[in-house]
Design a protein around this motif. Sequence first.
Motif, short mmCIF file in Angstrom:
data_model
loop_
_atom_site.label_atom_id
_atom_site.label_comp_id
_atom_site.label_asym_id
_atom_site.label_seq_id
_atom_site.Cartn_x
_atom_site.Cartn_y
_atom_site.Cartn_z
N CYS A 1 61.04 40.98 18.87
CA CYS A 1 61.46 39.59 19.09
C CYS A 1 60.37 38.78 19.79
O CYS A 1 60.15 37.61 19.47
CB CYS A 1 62.77 39.54 19.87
N ALA A 2 59.67 39.40 20.73
CA ALA A 2 58.55 38.72 21.40
C ALA A 2 57.44 38.42 20.40
O ALA A 2 56.82 37.34 20.45
CB ALA A 2 58.03 39.58 22.55
N LEU A 3 57.20 39.34 19.48
CA LEU A 3 56.19 39.11 18.44
C LEU A 3 56.61 37.97 17.53
O LEU A 3 55.80 37.09 17.22
CB LEU A 3 55.99 40.40 17.64
N TYR A 4 57.87 37.94 17.12
CA TYR A 4 58.35 36.83 16.28
C TYR A 4 58.15 35.50 17.00
O TYR A 4 57.63 34.54 16.42
CB TYR A 4 59.83 37.01 15.92
N ALA A 5 58.55 35.44 18.26
CA ALA A 5 58.40 34.19 19.02
C ALA A 5 56.93 33.78 19.11
O ALA A 5 56.60 32.59 18.97
CB ALA A 5 59.01 34.36 20.41
N ALA A 6 56.03 34.73 19.31
CA ALA A 6 54.60 34.43 19.40
C ALA A 6 54.05 33.87 18.09
O ALA A 6 53.07 33.13 18.09
CB ALA A 6 53.83 35.69 19.80
N PHE A 7 54.70 34.20 16.98
CA PHE A 7 54.27 33.71 15.67
C PHE A 7 55.04 32.45 15.24
O PHE A 7 54.97 32.05 14.09
CB PHE A 7 54.43 34.81 14.62
#
Length: 160
Positions: free
Chosen positions: A128-134
């Motif tokens: 989820c943190a990766l999705y938000a970063a993208f």
Amino acid sequence: MSEISFRRFVPTDAQWVVARHADLYARDEGFDDTFGAVVGEIIADFCRSHDPLCEQGWIAETQGQRIGCIFCVRHTDTIAKLRLFLLTPEARGRGVGKQLLQRCMAYAKTAGYSEMTLWTHESHRAACALYAAFGWQLVDSRPVHSFGVDLVEQTWKVLL
């Protein structure tokens, strides 16, 4: 970790995708056998009927061993769906997920999609943190009982 390579999914990868999802989700999340069955249905459908012009899957490997996967499938004519994003424990924290996500999103844009969506669980904090970063946005969240456990399902979207 040795050099990482990325290649297109081929049907002989299907058994690995299903088995690793079932094993890791049972171990890490306590999911029951119904999860592996759902993954099996998704991958069988992809192998049977995906359109290679607008749907694709990728496998990450190191030293000939599969360590991750991700899929881009059609949701609608303009919206792609990210599916079956998985990293083995040895691949986590090494940028493999970032590279798979970049590859998938770039492909979706090139294939003509203007948006992507995905479904996940709140417990997948690193993803989820990766999705938000993208640039992905959380658009829905709700408690459910699935795969034998209580979960918080999430839907995320991103404009391409």
